[in-house]
Design a protein around this motif. Structure first.
Motif, mmCIF file in Angstrom:
data_model
loop_
_atom_site.group_PDB
_atom_site.id
_atom_site.type_symbol
_atom_site.label_atom_id
_atom_site.label_comp_id
_atom_site.label_asym_id
_atom_site.label_seq_id
_atom_site.Cartn_x
_atom_site.Cartn_y
_atom_site.Cartn_z
ATOM 1 N N SER A 1 48.419 29.010 60.245
ATOM 2 C CA SER A 1 48.372 28.381 59.109
ATOM 3 C C SER A 1 46.955 28.513 58.437
ATOM 4 O O SER A 1 46.486 28.535 57.288
ATOM 5 N N VAL A 2 46.063 28.179 59.353
ATOM 6 C CA VAL A 2 44.605 27.799 58.864
ATOM 7 C C VAL A 2 44.153 29.204 58.224
ATOM 8 O O VAL A 2 43.615 29.219 57.161
ATOM 9 N N PHE A 3 44.319 30.307 59.061
ATOM 10 C CA PHE A 3 43.802 31.548 58.586
ATOM 11 C C PHE A 3 44.684 32.002 57.507
ATOM 12 O O PHE A 3 43.872 32.460 56.352
ATOM 13 N N GLY A 4 45.973 31.782 57.430
ATOM 14 C CA GLY A 4 46.635 32.555 56.320
ATOM 15 C C GLY A 4 46.332 31.762 54.948
ATOM 16 O O GLY A 4 46.090 32.166 53.899
ATOM 17 N N THR A 5 46.134 30.407 55.194
ATOM 18 C CA THR A 5 45.781 29.689 53.782
ATOM 19 C C THR A 5 44.363 30.047 53.036
ATOM 20 O O THR A 5 44.140 30.159 52.334
ATOM 21 N N ALA A 6 43.427 30.075 54.339
ATOM 22 C CA ALA A 6 42.168 30.392 53.868
ATOM 23 C C ALA A 6 41.914 31.725 53.091
ATOM 24 O O ALA A 6 41.163 31.908 52.370
ATOM 25 N N LEU A 7 42.599 32.741 53.689
ATOM 26 C CA LEU A 7 42.753 33.994 53.225
ATOM 27 C C LEU A 7 42.917 34.120 51.832
ATOM 28 O O LEU A 7 42.846 34.890 51.036
ATOM 29 N N ALA A 8 44.309 33.649 51.810
ATOM 30 C CA ALA A 8 45.114 33.502 50.750
ATOM 31 C C ALA A 8 44.495 33.028 49.546
ATOM 32 O O ALA A 8 44.252 33.588 48.510
ATOM 33 N N ILE A 9 43.805 31.770 49.801
ATOM 34 C CA ILE A 9 43.083 31.227 48.800
ATOM 35 C C ILE A 9 41.852 31.981 48.044
ATOM 36 O O ILE A 9 41.296 32.245 47.205
ATOM 37 N N SER A 10 40.993 32.536 49.241
ATOM 38 C CA SER A 10 40.043 33.224 49.105
ATOM 39 C C SER A 10 40.310 34.551 48.152
ATOM 40 O O SER A 10 39.669 34.686 46.952
ATOM 41 N N ILE A 11 41.071 35.328 48.474
ATOM 42 C CA ILE A 11 41.790 36.389 47.919
ATOM 43 C C ILE A 11 42.059 35.920 46.262
ATOM 44 O O ILE A 11 41.677 36.613 45.304
ATOM 45 N N GLY A 12 42.619 35.098 46.509
ATOM 46 C CA GLY A 12 43.421 34.535 45.158
ATOM 47 C C GLY A 12 42.160 34.141 44.162
ATOM 48 O O GLY A 12 42.335 34.404 42.827
ATOM 49 N N LEU A 13 41.277 33.401 44.625
ATOM 50 C CA LEU A 13 39.959 33.257 43.749
ATOM 51 C C LEU A 13 39.312 34.144 43.396
ATOM 52 O O LEU A 13 39.014 34.581 42.217
ATOM 53 N N CYS A 14 39.235 35.411 44.446
ATOM 54 C CA CYS A 14 38.467 36.529 43.856
ATOM 55 C C CYS A 14 39.139 37.277 42.796
ATOM 56 O O CYS A 14 38.518 37.615 41.664
ATOM 57 N N ALA A 15 40.596 37.331 42.886
ATOM 58 C CA ALA A 15 41.262 37.978 41.889
ATOM 59 C C ALA A 15 41.252 36.895 40.524
ATOM 60 O O ALA A 15 40.957 37.672 39.341
ATOM 61 N N ALA A 16 41.321 35.556 40.518
ATOM 62 C CA ALA A 16 41.141 35.113 39.309
ATOM 63 C C ALA A 16 39.753 35.158 38.612
ATOM 64 O O ALA A 16 39.507 35.202 37.399
ATOM 65 N N LEU A 17 38.927 35.089 39.503
ATOM 66 C CA LEU A 17 37.297 35.617 38.830
ATOM 67 C C LEU A 17 37.428 36.930 38.275
ATOM 68 O O LEU A 17 36.736 37.026 37.218
ATOM 69 N N ALA A 18 37.857 37.864 39.005
ATOM 70 C CA ALA A 18 37.610 39.136 38.466
ATOM 71 C C ALA A 18 38.499 39.582 37.244
ATOM 72 O O ALA A 18 38.109 40.235 36.290
ATOM 73 N N LEU A 19 39.558 38.679 37.177
ATOM 74 C CA LEU A 19 40.475 39.012 35.867
ATOM 75 C C LEU A 19 40.075 37.814 34.740
ATOM 76 O O LEU A 19 40.967 37.655 33.867
ATOM 77 N N ARG A 20 38.817 37.248 34.872
ATOM 78 C CA ARG A 20 38.597 36.121 34.019
ATOM 79 C C ARG A 20 38.587 36.540 32.504
ATOM 80 O O ARG A 20 38.994 36.238 31.633
ATOM 81 N N ARG A 21 37.686 37.895 32.422
ATOM 82 C CA ARG A 21 37.327 38.307 31.094
ATOM 83 C C ARG A 21 38.332 39.135 30.776
ATOM 84 O O ARG A 21 38.675 40.093 31.457
ATOM 85 N N PRO A 22 38.845 39.155 29.545
ATOM 86 C CA PRO A 22 39.942 39.951 28.873
ATOM 87 C C PRO A 22 39.460 41.441 29.021
ATOM 88 O O PRO A 22 38.445 41.813 28.709
ATOM 89 N N PHE A 23 40.291 42.120 29.375
ATOM 90 C CA PHE A 23 40.491 43.541 29.072
ATOM 91 C C PHE A 23 41.610 44.301 28.836
ATOM 92 O O PHE A 23 42.681 43.407 29.010
ATOM 93 N N ARG A 24 41.550 45.572 28.410
ATOM 94 C CA ARG A 24 43.142 46.110 27.948
ATOM 95 C C ARG A 24 43.934 46.092 29.202
ATOM 96 O O ARG A 24 43.407 46.666 30.157
ATOM 97 N N GLY A 25 45.130 45.956 28.904
ATOM 98 C CA GLY A 25 46.177 45.838 30.132
ATOM 99 C C GLY A 25 45.795 44.872 31.204
ATOM 100 O O GLY A 25 46.447 44.593 32.291
ATOM 101 N N ARG A 26 45.131 43.522 30.857
ATOM 102 C CA ARG A 26 45.004 42.703 31.899
ATOM 103 C C ARG A 26 46.280 41.718 32.095
ATOM 104 O O ARG A 26 46.495 41.628 33.291
ATOM 105 N N GLY A 27 47.256 41.693 30.956
ATOM 106 C CA GLY A 27 48.422 41.112 31.210
ATOM 107 C C GLY A 27 49.407 41.610 32.179
ATOM 108 O O GLY A 27 49.952 41.120 33.181
ATOM 109 N N ALA A 28 49.320 42.953 32.067
ATOM 110 C CA ALA A 28 50.047 43.923 32.976
ATOM 111 C C ALA A 28 49.608 43.763 34.446
ATOM 112 O O ALA A 28 50.252 43.881 35.411
ATOM 113 N N VAL A 29 48.079 43.732 34.829
ATOM 114 C CA VAL A 29 47.651 43.562 35.849
ATOM 115 C C VAL A 29 47.773 42.424 36.544
ATOM 116 O O VAL A 29 48.270 42.195 37.841
ATOM 117 N N ARG A 30 47.850 41.482 35.897
ATOM 118 C CA ARG A 30 48.150 40.008 36.281
ATOM 119 C C ARG A 30 49.616 39.779 36.560
ATOM 120 O O ARG A 30 49.850 39.554 37.944
#
Lengths: 288, 345
Positions: free
Chosen positions: B116-145
């Motif tokens: 639980s601890v490692f699964g949770t920590a990893l999931a949230i870290s990766i989710g944070l990276c993804a959210a930050l990387a996809l913050r600025r709009p670009f073509r096709g961002r909706g589909a990537v999301r």
């Protein structure tokens, strides 16, 4: 070079890389699933690294095999699909039938025990399902309801209705009560006001909630396993796939076709309603 | 899958009807005291009537069974003698002492916590990276999301089946790549090897292969959930703050550390609790991937084994209760330590 330009340059490289890696990680398994479902087994064993299907190689025999009934020498997924559809659709209808009035009541009406009841429903949502599995398994064994889709349906409705009430309640809260009061002044009874004013306004939330319930019921595994495992003609698609993947007699490629059949409805539903679903899930976030 | 419901309160101050007064209070402005009390009585009746179908079904199918579990946990019940067992059987603490002293239980509990601890920590870290990387709009961002949400919505049975095929030692894609291009001597049995020796900078370490694999699976499957909520939270951060900091010459990392991060912390705290609860209770993923073998037996899988394979209902009930109690304590300590962040989950 200043720290700012350095960081900006680094990010300009890092951002597309992160997006690319995550995108591949998220999508690749599904691509792999589709490719394998069309490749003949011996081709897969000979060349496991090949990630496309050549034209001459395409094999749809996996799909006919997986869908053909057991009597016809196949895996009988048609029956599983029927079972899953019956359970999932019935869960959607019954859960909405009880959850819509319930959510309306929790959102709009003052009644004795309102807070306790919604607290209870929220708690259901966080309960370990394995804790619930113990008594239900014992009880259903005792009254002989194991192996029946009705038993499964009852369990699904109980678990999902509580969550639905919570989701729909949040939406009803955003609909101004003054609209119904206006209807009441125009002579509507409470039930009429609910049916003619609040219900149409809540339709987007109700539809997305219905889709969400369908996905839960279609994907569910633990209770299907506990209740139906001994009756092959009652298996759902999830259960069928998991049971058959344990045997070595069914080729992996045929089961991949089964996986595609299991996953496809969910992905189609998800993309058709993505805006609705995601919007419903994060409603309120932007309004903060 | 139930997790998808996430509740809209997670990501921000969700609109909530004011509790005191509420709709009942509205009568005051229109009528006298008598009229209000008649109206509120009627309202109370209507409310109870509308909520009763759900309340009844939840009571019968969830609340009573759980109370019954408590009763079962204190009796010596097996599937064979279940017909003769009533509510007023012989109560004993035997199940709990047996369970707590049995050799596998503490190990399973430790595995559950690690998972639980490692699964949770990893999931949230990766989710944070993804959210930050996809913050600025670009073509096709909706589909990537949308594509990034796939692991989360896909049926767990299909996802685990594809993973176990990919990781298969004979014809799996990962081992093929590893042995052909990465110079692995032997294919790795990701899901059935308890540990694999690995040399890292000259150190020989034993990696708990199967456990790491199921943790990675959990991270893969639930990072979209974190991604979804962090994205929603990021959208609510006022653009002006970021711009002002940029004008003042703050570098990207400074802007993240001083502006975005403080805004994200409450969301991350709530996400951690939610993901931890769900991972702690998770049965499907590990049962389907490894069946609980090779050092991945978590408590819920163990409960399942006791229930079905051994038919030892009393022990299964006792372990499930211990699992729920430990979870309640951990979440309670967390909430007490870090306070109530945001609204109800």
């Amino acid at each position: 070079m200043s720290r700012d330009t350095l960081e900006n340059r680094l990010l300009a490289v890092l951002r597309p890389v992160v997006i690319g890696v995550l995108l591949i990680a998220a999508v690749f398994p599904f691509y792999y699933m589709v490719v394998l479902s069309f490749r003949p087994l011996n081709a897969l064993l000979q060349d496991p690294g090949k990630l496309w299907v050549s034209v001459g190689e395409v094999d749809v025999g996996t799909y006919t095999d997986v869908l053909t009934s057991v009597a016809g020498g196949g895996q009988g997924f048609m029956t599983f699909i029927r079972n899953s559809l019956v359970v999932a659709l019935a869960t959607v209808v019954l859960s909405l039938l009880v959850a819509i009035p319930g959510a309306y009541a929790v959102s709009r009406l003052q009644f004795f025990g309102r807070r306790q009841i919604s607290g209870l429903f929220l708690a259901v949502y966080f309960f370990p399902s394995i804790l619930l599995a113990v008594p239900l398994f014992v009880f259903f064994t005792r009254i002989g309801l194991r192996g029946s889709l009705v038993g499964l349906l009852v369990v699904y409705v109980a678990q999902v209705a509580a969550v639905s009430i919570y989701m729909l309640r949040n939406y009803f809260d955003t609909i101004p009560a003054s609209l119904e009061e206006a209807a009441a002044i125009d002579g509507c009874t409470r039930l009429q006001a609910m049916r003619k004013v609040a219900l149409p306004l809540a339709m987007p939330a109700i539809v997305s909630n219905g889709l969400f319930i369908f996905m839960i019921a279609w994907n569910e595994f633990l209770f299907a396993l506990l209740f139906l495992v001994e009756r092959r003609d009652r298996w759902t698609v999830s259960l069928g796939l998991s049971q058959l993947s344990g045997s070595i007699e069914v080729p992996t490629t045929v089961l991949m076709a089964g996986s595609v059949i299991l996953t496809l409805p969910i992905i189609v539903l998800f993309f058709a309603s993505e805006r609705l679903l995601v919007g419903g899930l994060t409603a309120g976030a932007e309004k903060g | 899958m139930t997790q998808l419901a996430g509740g809209s309160g997670v990501t921000g101050p969700a609109p909530r009807a004011p509790e005191p007064g509420g709709p009942g209070g509205r009568g005051t402005s229109r009528g006298g005291r008598r009229r209000r009390s008649a109206r509120s009585r009627e309202e109370s009746r209507a409310g109870l009537l509308l909520i009763s179908p759900t309340a009844v079904i939840v009571t019968v199918v969830v609340v009573l069974p759980i109370l019954w579990t408590v009763s079962l946990a204190f009796q010596s019940v097996r599937l064979l003698n279940i017909r003769t067992t009533g509510v007023f059987g012989q109560y004993t603490l035997e199940n709990f002492t047996d369970v707590l002293t049995s050799p596998g239980f503490l190990q399973a509990l430790l595995t559950t916590v690690l998972y639980s601890v490692f699964g949770t920590a990893l999931a949230i870290s990766i989710g944070l990276c993804a959210a930050l990387a996809l913050r600025r709009p670009f073509r096709g961002r909706g589909a990537v999301r949308a594509a990034m949400l796939l692991p989360y919505v896909a049926p767990v049975v299909a996802a685990t089946f594809v993973w176990s095929t990919m990781l298969n030692p004979q014809f799996g894609f990962v081992n093929h790549i590893g042995t052909t291009y990465l110079g692995w001597d032997d294919p790795i049995a990701f899901l059935s090897a308890r540990s694999t020796p690995m040399s890292l900078l000259g150190w020989e370490i034993e990696v708990p292969t199967a456990l790491v694999t199921v943790i990675l699976f959990e991270a893969w499957r639930s990072f979209p959930f974190a991604f979804l909520f962090l994205t929603a939270r990021l959208q609510a951060v006022p653009e002006t703050l970021d711009e002002a900091a940029r004008v003042d010459g703050a570098t990207p990392s400074q802007r993240f550390g001083y502006i975005l991060w403080p805004q994200l912390v409450p969301t991350i705290a709530v996400l951690s609790v939610l993901r931890f609860i769900w991972t702690f209770n998770n049965f499907d993923d590990i049962y389907l991937l490894t069946g609980g073998g090779a050092g991945t037996e978590v408590v819920s899988v163990r409960v399942f084994d006791y229930l079905t394979a051994r038919g030892d209902i009393g022990a299964a009930a006792a372990q499930a209760l211990v699992l729920a109690a430990i979870l309640a304590v951990l979440v309670g300590v967390y909430l007490r330590r870090f306070g109530r962040t945001g609204d109800q989950p």
